[in-house]
Enzyme design. Sequence first.
Site, PDB file in Angstrom:
ATOM      1  CE  LYS A  66     -13.571 -62.597 -71.272  1.00 38.55           C
ATOM      2  NZ  LYS A  66     -13.556 -62.452 -73.254  1.00 38.55           N
ATOM      3  CG  ASP A 102     -14.965 -64.881 -75.391  1.00 40.76           C
ATOM      4  OD1 ASP A 102     -15.479 -64.585 -75.682  1.00 40.76           O
ATOM      5  OD2 ASP A 102     -13.764 -64.887 -74.250  1.00 40.76           O
TER       6      ASP A 102
HETATM    7  P1  NAP Z   1      -7.247 -59.979 -70.507  1.00 37.49           P
HETATM    8  O1  NAP Z   1      -7.419 -61.212 -70.373  1.00 37.49           O
HETATM    9  O2  NAP Z   1      -7.085 -58.638 -68.772  1.00 37.49           O
HETATM   10  O3  NAP Z   1      -6.394 -59.270 -71.494  1.00 37.49           O
HETATM   11  C1  NAP Z   1      -5.657 -57.599 -71.866  1.00 37.49           C
HETATM   12  C2  NAP Z   1      -4.205 -57.929 -73.303  1.00 37.49           C
HETATM   13  O4  NAP Z   1      -4.267 -55.981 -73.299  1.00 37.49           O
HETATM   14  C3  NAP Z   1      -3.264 -58.572 -72.795  1.00 37.49           C
HETATM   15  O5  NAP Z   1      -2.522 -58.904 -73.682  1.00 37.49           O
HETATM   16  C4  NAP Z   1      -2.397 -57.219 -72.277  1.00 37.49           C
HETATM   17  O6  NAP Z   1      -1.636 -57.369 -72.403  1.00 37.49           O
HETATM   18  C5  NAP Z   1      -3.175 -55.966 -72.989  1.00 37.49           C
HETATM   19  N1  NAP Z   1      -2.846 -54.045 -72.394  1.00 37.49           N
HETATM   20  C6  NAP Z   1      -4.044 -54.140 -72.275  1.00 37.49           C
HETATM   21  N2  NAP Z   1      -3.545 -52.359 -71.894  1.00 37.49           N
HETATM   22  C7  NAP Z   1      -2.490 -52.820 -72.738  1.00 37.49           C
HETATM   23  C8  NAP Z   1      -1.659 -51.440 -72.823  1.00 37.49           C
HETATM   24  N3  NAP Z   1      -1.809 -50.545 -72.510  1.00 37.49           N
HETATM   25  N4  NAP Z   1      -0.589 -51.530 -73.996  1.00 37.49           N
HETATM   26  C9  NAP Z   1      -1.144 -52.574 -74.787  1.00 37.49           C
HETATM   27  N5  NAP Z   1      -1.292 -54.112 -74.417  1.00 37.49           N
HETATM   28  C10 NAP Z   1      -2.324 -53.842 -73.732  1.00 37.49           C
HETATM   29  O7  NAP Z   1      -8.556 -58.907 -71.291  1.00 37.49           O
HETATM   30  P2  NAP Z   1      -9.242 -59.739 -72.523  1.00 37.49           P
HETATM   31  O8  NAP Z   1     -10.637 -60.762 -71.129  1.00 37.49           O
HETATM   32  O9  NAP Z   1      -8.472 -60.600 -73.136  1.00 37.49           O
HETATM   33  O10 NAP Z   1     -10.201 -59.010 -73.193  1.00 37.49           O
HETATM   34  C11 NAP Z   1      -9.041 -58.135 -74.105  1.00 37.49           C
HETATM   35  C12 NAP Z   1     -10.505 -56.898 -74.819  1.00 37.49           C
HETATM   36  O11 NAP Z   1     -11.196 -57.809 -75.974  1.00 37.49           O
HETATM   37  C13 NAP Z   1     -11.351 -55.790 -73.792  1.00 37.49           C
HETATM   38  O12 NAP Z   1     -11.383 -55.086 -75.191  1.00 37.49           O
HETATM   39  C14 NAP Z   1     -12.410 -57.356 -73.755  1.00 37.49           C
HETATM   40  O13 NAP Z   1     -13.144 -56.235 -73.799  1.00 37.49           O
HETATM   41  C15 NAP Z   1     -12.307 -57.468 -75.474  1.00 37.49           C
HETATM   42  N6  NAP Z   1     -12.600 -58.745 -76.110  1.00 37.49           N
HETATM   43  C16 NAP Z   1     -14.054 -58.642 -76.512  1.00 37.49           C
HETATM   44  C17 NAP Z   1     -15.268 -59.481 -77.158  1.00 37.49           C
HETATM   45  C18 NAP Z   1     -15.589 -59.611 -77.916  1.00 37.49           C
HETATM   46  O14 NAP Z   1     -16.618 -60.376 -77.957  1.00 37.49           O
HETATM   47  N7  NAP Z   1     -15.879 -58.577 -79.182  1.00 37.49           N
HETATM   48  C19 NAP Z   1     -14.873 -60.528 -76.202  1.00 37.49           C
HETATM   49  C20 NAP Z   1     -13.375 -60.804 -75.065  1.00 37.49           C
HETATM   50  C21 NAP Z   1     -13.370 -59.693 -74.932  1.00 37.49           C
HETATM   51  P3  NAP Z   1      -0.335 -57.826 -71.024  1.00 37.49           P
HETATM   52  O15 NAP Z   1      -0.337 -58.895 -71.595  1.00 37.49           O
HETATM   53  O16 NAP Z   1       0.633 -57.310 -71.728  1.00 37.49           O
HETATM   54  O17 NAP Z   1      -0.939 -57.096 -70.052  1.00 37.49           O
END
Ligand code: NAP
Length: 287
Positions: A66, A102
Amino acid sequence: MTRYIGLLGHPLSHSISPAFQQAALDHHGLPVTFEAWSTPPQRLGDALARLRREDCLGAGVTIPHKETVLRLVDESDPLARSIGAVNTIINQKGRLKGHNTDAIGLLRALKEKAGFVPKDKRVLLLGAGGAARAAAFSFVRENARSVIIANRNAVRAMNLADDLSHNGTFVTAVLTDRGSLAMHARNADLIVNATSMGMRGGGAEGESPLAAELITPNSLVFDMVYNPPMTPLLQAAKAMGTRTLGGLPMLIYQGAEGFELWTGKPAPIEVMFKAGEAALAAISARR
Ligand code: NAP
């Protein structure tokens, strides 16, 4: 000519967007196919080139692209620029325009499914990636009292806190150690998981970003993760008698905004919810 909408992300095995977007396209009888394009970072350039073709209406963008996509599209709307992340791309005659739906999906889900409005509320936000950026920006814009950002990568959390124009909201980044999380969780009206911890198919499947004993019954716990519907965090919150909201409503509402941008047709929300729930149930039954 059949047209396409892609979903760019990696991994994508957890995603139910193709199921409910296709149901919405079929509901309107549109000759459009919504496809999951599994896109590791090194293939993102190729995927964007594909999107410029005449037969592509655009794409959804998910983990982990994103923030990167904001820099790669030809233009983006002011909301996506303020948030610093794009989750929807429209192909306008070969030019790619980025949007962020979002933020609107999150606020609508909280309001319609949990009666929660952020004004004057204290929020503990877990995560600092693309989804967390949309959430933090929304809470500040809606005049939350405070937004406390806790992320494994502390620099990323600090950068997010710095990027927000605070608008009267107290915004700060904190460490993810137990003591710090305990203090901020105790004081929170809303706890949001915007990390991918607990997500099916991700690296931390089965893990919760917050231990059950740190959750108090006076908060609302919202997990953006929608697959599985009952995440480890939601299980922990329920065990503590705390109100919960899962990620499906936000997913459907952000997808509905995207659907309208791609097609110009009204999103059939009920059809999308039904198809989303059926897709989640089918995934659970297979395991
Ligand atoms: P992203 O930009 O890749 O960010 C991932 C986030 O998760 C970062 O803060 C990362 O921390 C953290 N993370 C990943 N693995 C981790 C671990 N093992 N321990 C601790 N922190 C961890 O992804 P995103 O697009 O923001 O999405 C994040 C989540 O939200 C996903 O599961 C996605 O499916 C969900 N989501 C849902 C919706 C919805 O409409 N329901 C919309 C958007 C996203 P670091 O910075 O330390 O790597």
